[in-house]
Design an enzyme around this catalytic site. Structure first.
Site, PDB file in Angstrom:
ATOM      1  N   GLY A  44       0.794  -1.218   0.000  1.00 18.51           N
ATOM      2  CA  GLY A  44       0.000   0.000   0.000  1.00 18.51           C
ATOM      3  C   GLY A  44       0.830   1.272   0.000  1.00 18.51           C
ATOM      4  O   GLY A  44       0.485   2.237  -0.676  1.00 18.51           O
ATOM      5  N   ASN A  73      -5.442  -7.108  -2.369  1.00 20.69           N
ATOM      6  CA  ASN A  73      -4.393  -6.081  -2.239  1.00 20.69           C
ATOM      7  C   ASN A  73      -4.709  -4.851  -3.077  1.00 20.69           C
ATOM      8  O   ASN A  73      -4.298  -3.738  -2.757  1.00 20.69           O
ATOM      9  CB  ASN A  73      -3.039  -6.608  -2.743  1.00 20.69           C
ATOM     10  CG  ASN A  73      -2.467  -7.760  -1.944  1.00 20.69           C
ATOM     11  OD1 ASN A  73      -1.759  -8.585  -2.491  1.00 20.69           O
ATOM     12  ND2 ASN A  73      -2.768  -7.828  -0.667  1.00 20.69           N
ATOM     13  N   LYS A  89       5.085  -9.926  -6.424  1.00 15.00           N
ATOM     14  CA  LYS A  89       4.909  -8.468  -6.327  1.00 15.00           C
ATOM     15  C   LYS A  89       6.082  -7.681  -6.920  1.00 15.00           C
ATOM     16  O   LYS A  89       5.876  -6.636  -7.535  1.00 15.00           O
ATOM     17  CB  LYS A  89       4.710  -8.044  -4.867  1.00 15.00           C
ATOM     18  CG  LYS A  89       3.298  -8.226  -4.375  1.00 15.00           C
ATOM     19  CD  LYS A  89       3.102  -7.539  -3.028  1.00 15.00           C
ATOM     20  CE  LYS A  89       1.703  -7.859  -2.500  1.00 15.00           C
ATOM     21  NZ  LYS A  89       1.484  -7.302  -1.159  1.00 15.00           N
ATOM     22  N   CYS A 192      -3.089  -4.382   8.341  1.00 13.80           N
ATOM     23  CA  CYS A 192      -4.188  -4.147   7.408  1.00 13.80           C
ATOM     24  C   CYS A 192      -5.073  -5.382   7.253  1.00 13.80           C
ATOM     25  O   CYS A 192      -6.283  -5.273   7.106  1.00 13.80           O
ATOM     26  CB  CYS A 192      -3.647  -3.736   6.048  1.00 13.80           C
ATOM     27  SG  CYS A 192      -2.819  -2.138   6.093  1.00 13.80           S
ATOM     28  N   CYS A 253      21.957   3.685  17.238  1.00 13.06           N
ATOM     29  CA  CYS A 253      22.663   4.806  16.617  1.00 13.06           C
ATOM     30  C   CYS A 253      23.558   5.546  17.605  1.00 13.06           C
ATOM     31  O   CYS A 253      24.151   6.570  17.256  1.00 13.06           O
ATOM     32  CB  CYS A 253      21.685   5.766  15.938  1.00 13.06           C
ATOM     33  SG  CYS A 253      20.696   6.742  17.085  1.00 13.06           S
ATOM     34  N   CYS A 365     -15.505 -17.682  14.456  1.00 13.22           N
ATOM     35  CA  CYS A 365     -15.074 -16.303  14.219  1.00 13.22           C
ATOM     36  C   CYS A 365     -14.537 -16.235  12.794  1.00 13.22           C
ATOM     37  O   CYS A 365     -14.917 -17.035  11.945  1.00 13.22           O
ATOM     38  CB  CYS A 365     -14.042 -15.863  15.252  1.00 13.22           C
ATOM     39  SG  CYS A 365     -12.493 -16.755  15.132  1.00 13.22           S
TER      40      CYS A 365
HETATM   41 ZN    ZN Z   1      18.803   5.710  17.741  1.00 13.58          ZN
END
Ligand code: ZN
Length: 407
Positions: A44, A73, A89, A192, A253, A365
């Site tokens: 998406g 999709n 894809k 989704c 980082c 369900c």
């Molecule tokens: Zn970081």
């Protein structure tokens, strides 16, 4: 025949509408032309992002995806078409991009984005665009970008909500781990496939991601770093939230050479265990109750078919949300949606069973997960003759009644 900045006459003419933009110009277009981007996910978010990046003339585009195109999709994954259902894809996306701009170099990565290949993949591109849809992959992409020193354009869309930010950009832009050092509980991360999504929501966010990539590659404007767009499309609220800078002791980082995530340690980091989730979009199968307390849809069908004019002994309880029950339901089923207050509804279920003279109850369900939770609640409330229907309505559709749509 080359003109300025090594661009051909054809290239200048083709991209003239962005090249004549005073803030862009031929120098910026040349940077796009020589630039590269890795798009993780051709779904998406990836669909609009890829289309705009190829259309704008980005020189080299890598596409990572393991999945095949499914019919469900296409309402949002607009790079794919009905004709590409069932095909890979990355192949479907590549064909669409080459039809749009045959000069773009497109690289398919069908093995997906894994701890084993992440850093190597990221290093081959200038910028990374996260168009994935699950927590393990989000952490993995962010970590790989920190290790490889690449900016990460991140987007998310679910339901009618969207988010956009750029991680690990410049001297002090935070990474995903700076903001979320510990993952949110697995239950709060909707996908989704479970939560639904309106197509233009990822369309907007994915398009904005492409715009950020174009700005980063060409060097124009301000990058969406240290701030996040939070979009509530249903109620027209578009907010920009300020984010703090890089976290000093961040595991990915941070400056400490002994930090947890390094080029050496990343391939061995267990992202599934860390987030408590699996990276695949495939529906997970829970196993909360004993096999003896579960029946197949074929047995349910037999129990419900008590013979002409006779009422079955089994009470069928459907615990899907009401709007899903409206899509399709088994005749005679009683809908009580599974919710945190489900136990309060059990008296009503018992009352209904008493009125109808039912002896036992079967719970169904969508796919056989929520029904197990409901079953445990029913048993705890004294309904001993209760069973779960394995595979839910999806199995019912596959094995008993093909006229029932699988959604
Ligand atoms: Zn970081």
């Amino acid at each position: 025949n080359t003109v300025a900045h090594g661009l051909s006459k054809d290239t200048i003419e083709r991209f003239s509408r962005q090249i004549i933009l005073p803030s862009f110009g031929v120098a910026c277009h040349s940077k796009l032309h020589n630039g590269s981007v890795l798009v993780v996910g051709a779904g998406g978010l990836g669909s609009p992002a890829l289309l705009y990046l190829a259309a704008a003339g980005v020189g080299r585009i890598g596409i990572v995806d393991r999945d095949a195109v499914e019919l469900s999709n296409i309402h949002r994954q607009v790079i794919h078409s009905e004709a590409s259902v069932g095909t890979h894809k990355t192949a479907s996306a590549k064909a669409a991009l080459l039809a749009l701009n045959s000069a773009t170099e497109i690289e398919e990565h069908r093995d997906g984005f894994t701890p084993a290949n992440a850093v190597e993949l990221v290093k081959r591109y200038d910028v990374v665009l996260d168009a994935s849809d699950n927590a393990p992959t989000r952490y993995l992409i962010s970590d790989a970008c920190c290790v490889a020193g690449r900016p990460l354009v991140s987007g998310a869309a679910i339901g009618t909500d969207g988010q956009l930010t750029v991680y690990h950009h410049g001297d002090d832009g935070p990474c995903y781990r700076c903001l979320y050092p510990t993952p949110p509980p697995a239950a709060s991360c909707a996908r989704c496939a479970d939560a639904g999504v309106l197509g233009p929501v990822p369309g907007i966010i994915g398009t904005m991601q492409a715009l950020e990539v174009i700005k980063i590659l060409s060097g124009i404007g301000d990058v969406f770093s240290k701030k996040m767009l939070v979009m509530d499309a249903l109620y027209c609220r578009y907010m920009v939230v300020k984010l703090r800078g890089r976290t000093e002791g961040c595991a990915a980082c941070g400056a400490d050479p002994e930090r947890e995530i390094t080029e050496e340690s990343l391939p061995g980091f267990d992202y599934n265990a860390f987030t408590g989730q699996a990276p695949s979009d495939a529906p997970t199968s829970l196993h909360l109750v004993d096999d003896a307390e579960r029946i197949r849809v074929s047995e349910l069908s037999a129990r419900l078919d008590a013979g002409a004019g006779r009422r079955p002994n089994t009470f069928l309880l459907d615990v899907r949300p009401a709007h899903q029950f409206d899509i399709c339901s088994i005749p005679g089923a009683f809908n009580v949606p599974m919710s945190p207050s489900f136990v309060d509804d059990i008296d009503r279920i018992k009352e209904r069973m008493r009125e109808g003279g039912y002896e036992d109850v079967a719970v169904i369900c969508r796919r056989g997960n929520q029904s197990q939770r409901a079953l445990l609640a029913l048993k705890a409330a004294g309904l001993e003759d209760a069973v779960d229907v394995i595979g839910g309505m999806a199995a019912w559709s596959r094995e008993v009644d093909a006229s029932c749509p699988i959604y």
